[in-house]
Motif scaffolding. Structure first.
Motif, PDB file in Angstrom:
ATOM      1  N   ALA A 104     -25.829  25.257  62.379  1.00  0.00           N
ATOM      2  CA  ALA A 104     -26.254  24.909  60.860  1.00  0.00           C
ATOM      3  C   ALA A 104     -25.069  25.722  59.952  1.00  0.00           C
ATOM      4  N   THR A 105     -24.428  24.897  59.234  1.00  0.00           N
ATOM      5  CA  THR A 105     -23.373  25.547  58.254  1.00  0.00           C
ATOM      6  C   THR A 105     -24.196  26.180  57.044  1.00  0.00           C
ATOM      7  N   GLU A 106     -23.450  26.982  56.345  1.00  0.00           N
ATOM      8  CA  GLU A 106     -23.777  27.713  55.291  1.00  0.00           C
ATOM      9  C   GLU A 106     -24.749  26.818  54.064  1.00  0.00           C
ATOM     10  N   LYS A 107     -24.106  25.731  53.881  1.00  0.00           N
ATOM     11  CA  LYS A 107     -24.698  24.715  52.992  1.00  0.00           C
ATOM     12  C   LYS A 107     -26.029  24.218  53.500  1.00  0.00           C
ATOM     13  N   GLU A 108     -25.751  23.886  54.791  1.00  0.00           N
ATOM     14  CA  GLU A 108     -26.905  23.387  55.501  1.00  0.00           C
ATOM     15  C   GLU A 108     -28.218  24.835  55.463  1.00  0.00           C
ATOM     16  N   ALA A 121     -34.691  14.743  52.226  1.00  0.00           N
ATOM     17  CA  ALA A 121     -33.379  14.772  51.736  1.00  0.00           C
ATOM     18  C   ALA A 121     -32.376  15.586  52.841  1.00  0.00           C
ATOM     19  N   PHE A 122     -33.041  16.586  53.283  1.00  0.00           N
ATOM     20  CA  PHE A 122     -32.140  17.235  54.292  1.00  0.00           C
ATOM     21  C   PHE A 122     -32.016  16.522  55.584  1.00  0.00           C
ATOM     22  N   LEU A 123     -33.127  15.834  56.062  1.00  0.00           N
ATOM     23  CA  LEU A 123     -32.943  14.946  57.010  1.00  0.00           C
ATOM     24  C   LEU A 123     -31.884  14.031  56.971  1.00  0.00           C
ATOM     25  N   GLU A 146     -28.848  21.893  63.515  1.00  0.00           N
ATOM     26  CA  GLU A 146     -29.817  22.463  64.314  1.00  0.00           C
ATOM     27  C   GLU A 146     -30.998  22.616  63.419  1.00  0.00           C
ATOM     28  N   LEU A 147     -31.115  22.603  62.382  1.00  0.00           N
ATOM     29  CA  LEU A 147     -32.321  23.025  61.565  1.00  0.00           C
ATOM     30  C   LEU A 147     -32.755  21.723  61.145  1.00  0.00           C
TER      31      LEU A 147
END
Length: 271
Positions: A146-150, A175-177, A184-185
């Motif tokens: 996961a990136t910081e934004k994610e 929205a995340f999906l 990975e989140l």
């Protein structure tokens, strides 16, 4: 006549002499006996007053007391041993009964495992990332760290569900999906979206969310929990046979998880 008198006097004198002689002898014997008794008493007194004998006597008394104490301890230990044996027998019986119960459950699960078909039906096991049942089948997705934004986007959605804002949480997780399906989140996002639907008792949509975790992210840590909750959804939807299959599948694929332990209890309830 005089002669007779002399004879009588002689007899009397002889008798007196004999009597005196016996008396003297008895006196000597008595004196000797008294002397012997006194000597014996003196010897006994000397023995009694002997410090070595006194010490031995005391030690003998102490040893007798110690022997008695040891005997009392032995009796106490024997009573404890009998109690322990009774308790051990009781626990062994309980263990045997429990093992018999577990073996029976294992046999039932083995039968269900053999009947379990890994590729589930299209409608049940292949929801898409947009949560539409009629979309194309889901294939496993390779994720990246996961990136910081994610991480920020996921945490915002997770805070909503923690604050019981379930509708907003569902929208945020969806929205995340849509935007980060390879994160990975993503599996966690789909799982918690399922939980939000489940809390609202929208079991069909919750089932789709949990199945998304199972099929799109089969190697993530949330799969076992998602399988358990999918079984719960099927149970609430009165699809009991499918619920049993889902629980059995969880036990077969992830036997050492807490979710599997819960699945065993649920299966026992459904028997």
């Amino acid at each position: 006549m005089i002669k007779n008198m002399f004879v009588k006097l002689s007899v009397v004198s002889l008798s007196a002499g004999l009597a005196l002689s016996l008396m003297a002898t008895n006196s000597s014997v008595l004196a000797a006996t008294q002397t012997s008794n006194e000597e014996r008493l003196q010897r006994i007194e000397r023995i009694i007053e002997n410090p070595v004998l006194l010490q031995l006597s005391r030690r003998l008394g102490e040893q007798q007391r110690e022997i008695q104490e040891l005997q009392d301890q032995i009796d106490y230990l024997k009573r404890d041993l009998r109690k322990v044996n009774r308790l051990s027998d009781k626990r062994n019986k309980e263990s045997d009964d429990r093992l018999s119960e577990l073996e029976s459950t294992r046999d039932k699960l083995k039968t269900q495992k053999e009947a379990y078909v890994a590729p589930l039906s299209v409608q049940e096991s292949a929801p898409t990332l947009s949560m539409q049942e009629n979309d194309a089948l889901v294939i496993p997705i390779t994720t990246h760290p996961a990136t910081e934004k994610e991480q920020v986007a996921y945490q915002l959605a997770f805070n909503l569900i923690k604050n019981s804002q379930y509708d907003a949480a569902i929208q945020a997780f969806q929205a995340f999906l849509d935007n980060h399906k390879k994160s990975e989140l993503a599996s966690n996002a789909s799982y918690w979206m399922g939980e939000a639907f489940y809390i609202q008792q929208v079991y069909s949509k919750a089932l789709n969310a949990f199945n998304l975790v199972i099929n799109a992210y089969p190697h993530t840590s949330k799969v076992a929990d998602a399988m358990l909750r999918a079984g719960d959804c099927l149970e609430n939807l009165k699809q009991l046979n499918k619920a049993k299959d889902r629980y059995a599948g969880l036990i077969a694929l992830h036997p050492k998880t807490r979710a599997a332990e819960k699945a065993i209890k649920r299966l026992e309830t459904l028997q």
